[in-house]
Scaffold this motif. Structure first.
Motif, PDB file in Angstrom:
ATOM      1  N   ALA A  41       2.043  -9.499   6.295  1.00  0.00           N
ATOM      2  CA  ALA A  41       1.779  -8.164   5.757  1.00  0.00           C
ATOM      3  C   ALA A  41       1.955  -8.148   4.238  1.00  0.00           C
ATOM      4  O   ALA A  41       1.138  -7.553   3.508  1.00  0.00           O
ATOM      5  N   ARG A  57      -1.074  -7.432   1.464  1.00  0.00           N
ATOM      6  CA  ARG A  57      -0.994  -6.363   0.467  1.00  0.00           C
ATOM      7  C   ARG A  57      -1.240  -6.930  -0.932  1.00  0.00           C
ATOM      8  O   ARG A  57      -1.935  -6.316  -1.750  1.00  0.00           O
ATOM      9  N   PRO A  70      -4.745  -2.402   2.015  1.00  0.00           N
ATOM     10  CA  PRO A  70      -3.828  -1.255   2.076  1.00  0.00           C
ATOM     11  C   PRO A  70      -2.627  -1.554   2.981  1.00  0.00           C
ATOM     12  O   PRO A  70      -2.751  -2.279   3.976  1.00  0.00           O
ATOM     13  N   ALA A  71      -1.481  -0.967   2.655  1.00  0.00           N
ATOM     14  CA  ALA A  71      -0.225  -1.282   3.340  1.00  0.00           C
ATOM     15  C   ALA A  71      -0.307  -1.074   4.839  1.00  0.00           C
ATOM     16  O   ALA A  71       0.153  -1.917   5.631  1.00  0.00           O
ATOM     17  N   ASN A  72      -0.879   0.081   5.254  1.00  0.00           N
ATOM     18  CA  ASN A  72      -0.934   0.353   6.704  1.00  0.00           C
ATOM     19  C   ASN A  72      -1.826  -0.652   7.432  1.00  0.00           C
ATOM     20  O   ASN A  72      -1.523  -1.098   8.538  1.00  0.00           O
ATOM     21  N   LYS A  73      -2.929  -1.026   6.793  1.00  0.00           N
ATOM     22  CA  LYS A  73      -3.837  -1.996   7.407  1.00  0.00           C
ATOM     23  C   LYS A  73      -3.192  -3.395   7.421  1.00  0.00           C
ATOM     24  O   LYS A  73      -3.335  -4.145   8.384  1.00  0.00           O
ATOM     25  N   TYR A 109      -0.018  -4.079   7.596  1.00  0.00           N
ATOM     26  CA  TYR A 109       0.980  -4.091   8.671  1.00  0.00           C
ATOM     27  C   TYR A 109       0.294  -4.219  10.038  1.00  0.00           C
ATOM     28  O   TYR A 109       0.715  -5.009  10.890  1.00  0.00           O
ATOM     29  N   GLN A 110      -0.781  -3.458  10.227  1.00  0.00           N
ATOM     30  CA  GLN A 110      -1.501  -3.479  11.514  1.00  0.00           C
ATOM     31  C   GLN A 110      -2.094  -4.867  11.777  1.00  0.00           C
ATOM     32  O   GLN A 110      -1.960  -5.416  12.868  1.00  0.00           O
TER      33      GLN A 110
END
Length: 423
Positions: free
Chosen positions: A360, A364, A369-372, A374-375
């Motif tokens: 993750a 980044r 993007p952070a949420n993507k 992480y996902q």
């Protein structure tokens, strides 16, 4: 003749060749970068020993390397001093024998190369000779008959001292595990003399094929004959194999020797395909698979290389491969090979990151993007992840280019702009 072989100018040319070729040392451990100093200090006594017939070649060092089709190929590595003497013999004899060799012999000859052999084969195919007899000589270099070879050499070489030296090199021992065994046949690959001697041995086959009016190409022991009908192919195959075994006393691998259609054949890494009733050159599938195997080996995670070192090794491989296989129709293939290698490089990177946190974090850093990030850090399956948007958008083609990966396509395009096309 022996004085001419040992002439200082001939020896100096041989020295340049041996040193530039580098290669491993023989049983005495001397390396090529030590040869110049040794010759400067010992040349007079070495030359005198050769002229007087007292010089004895050292045994060659046995090395086995894997063959692409399976099994192993035996190499005999002479000492660098013996390589120098053999190279000087080969240089002199090449000029002497060259006018007698067939035009259809393309291997290890000045002005002849593998590409010319492929183009000659293409010409035969387009002259309605679209059946290919592919002959496989079984361990050719291991089965050369010394007496027959010496008889061939004595037809053109009158100097008995030169013949004696040649015989000494043929029969010099081969060392394995500290034990030297005598050789009674064969000319191990790895010797500067072996390519020339193979052409001398197989020139008798060339002359026989020409006498029979056959269309053929030969690159050392790689022999292809082109005929127009199935009946001719069967007859020629049997007759030529019998000639090789009975007259030349060599072994034909009857399982691997075959009659092929052009698109099934393999000549020096190339094959053929038909377009608008014309046969054109293409890269053989086997050559592509071998390349992928080499790329896979370099990009294995277990291969402990930095990203820069990995890309550097790939670059050397790619430049050599593209330089040899740059056919006019290969652009699409080069693009596909780049996709394959970049996928392998992305797998290396994904494995290197290991933990989800690291994945993750690095995603980044690469603009995801952070949420993507992480996902996507939960993605499983290395190949599936390598070709998915997560790594296509982060580890982009531009990313690898900045790291030094020029790739197949860019190398191919540059080559086509700077060189005349052969195919």
């Amino acid at each position: 003749m022996l004085e001419e072989i040992l002439d200082r100018r001939n020896i100096e040319k041989a020295l340049v060749k041996v040193v530039s070729n580098k290669g491993a040392g023989g049983i005495d451990g001397m390396q090529t970068d030590e040869l110049n100093a040794y010759i400067n200090a010992n040349w007079q006594s070495l030359r005198a020993g050769i002229l007087e017939g007292t010089y004895r070649p050292a045994p060659v060092r046995k090395v086995e390397i894997p063959k692409p089709q399976g099994g192993k190929r035996m190499l005999g590595i002479p000492t660098v001093v013996d390589r120098l003497i053999q190279q000087s013999i080969a240089h002199w004899m090449q000029g002497y024998y060259e006018p007698f060799f067939s035009k259809q012999s393309y291997g290890f000859r000045p002005g002849q190369n593998a590409h010319q052999a492929v183009l000659q084969a293409q010409e035969y195919l387009n002259n309605s000779k679209a059946l290919v007899i592919e002959l496989d000589l079984e361990k050719f270099f291991d089965h050369v008959n010394h007496d027959r070879l010496m008889a061939l050499l004595s037809r053109k070489i009158a100097d008995k001292r030169t013949l004696k030296l040649m015989r000494a090199y043929l029969t010099s021992g081969i060392m394995e595990g500290g034990v030297s065994s005598q050789r009674t046949k064969g000319t191990p690959q790895g010797s500067p003399l072996s390519p020339l001697l193979s052409n001398i041995v197989l020139d008798e086959l060339d002359k026989e094929l020409e006498k029979r009016g056959l269309s053929y190409v030969r690159y050392t022991d790689d022999i292809s004959i082109y005929v127009s009908s199935k009946a001719s192919a069967e007859r020629v195959k049997v007759n030529v194999m019998n000639f090789i075994e009975r007259r030349l006393q060599l072994k034909v691998n009857r399982e691997k020797s075959k009659i092929s259609r052009p698109h099934q054949s393999n000549l020096l890494g190339f094959s053929f395909y038909q377009y608008k009733r014309k046969w054109l050159v293409r890269i053989a599938n086997r050559s592509i698979e071998r390349l992928k195997t080499k790329c896979k080996e370099i990009t294995k995670r277990s291969n402990a290389l930095s990203e820069e070192a990995r890309i550097s090794k790939l670059t050397l491989l790619i430049r050599g491969w593209v330089n040899y296989f740059a056919t006019d129709t290969a652009k699409h293939l080069m693009r596909g090979l780049d996709q394959y290698v970049r996928m392998r490089l992305r797998i290396c990177k994904w494995k290197q990151w290991k933990k989800r946190k690291t994945k993750a974090y690095n995603l980044r850093k690469l603009g995801i993007p952070a949420n993507k990030a992480y996902q996507w850090s939960f993605s499983r399956g290395f190949i599936r992840t390598a070709i998915s948007p997560v790594l296509q958008r982060s580890l982009t083609n531009e990313y690898f280019q900045k790291k030094g990966y020029d790739g197949f396509l860019n190398t191919y395009i540059w080559l086509k702009k700077t060189q005349l096309s052969l195919f």
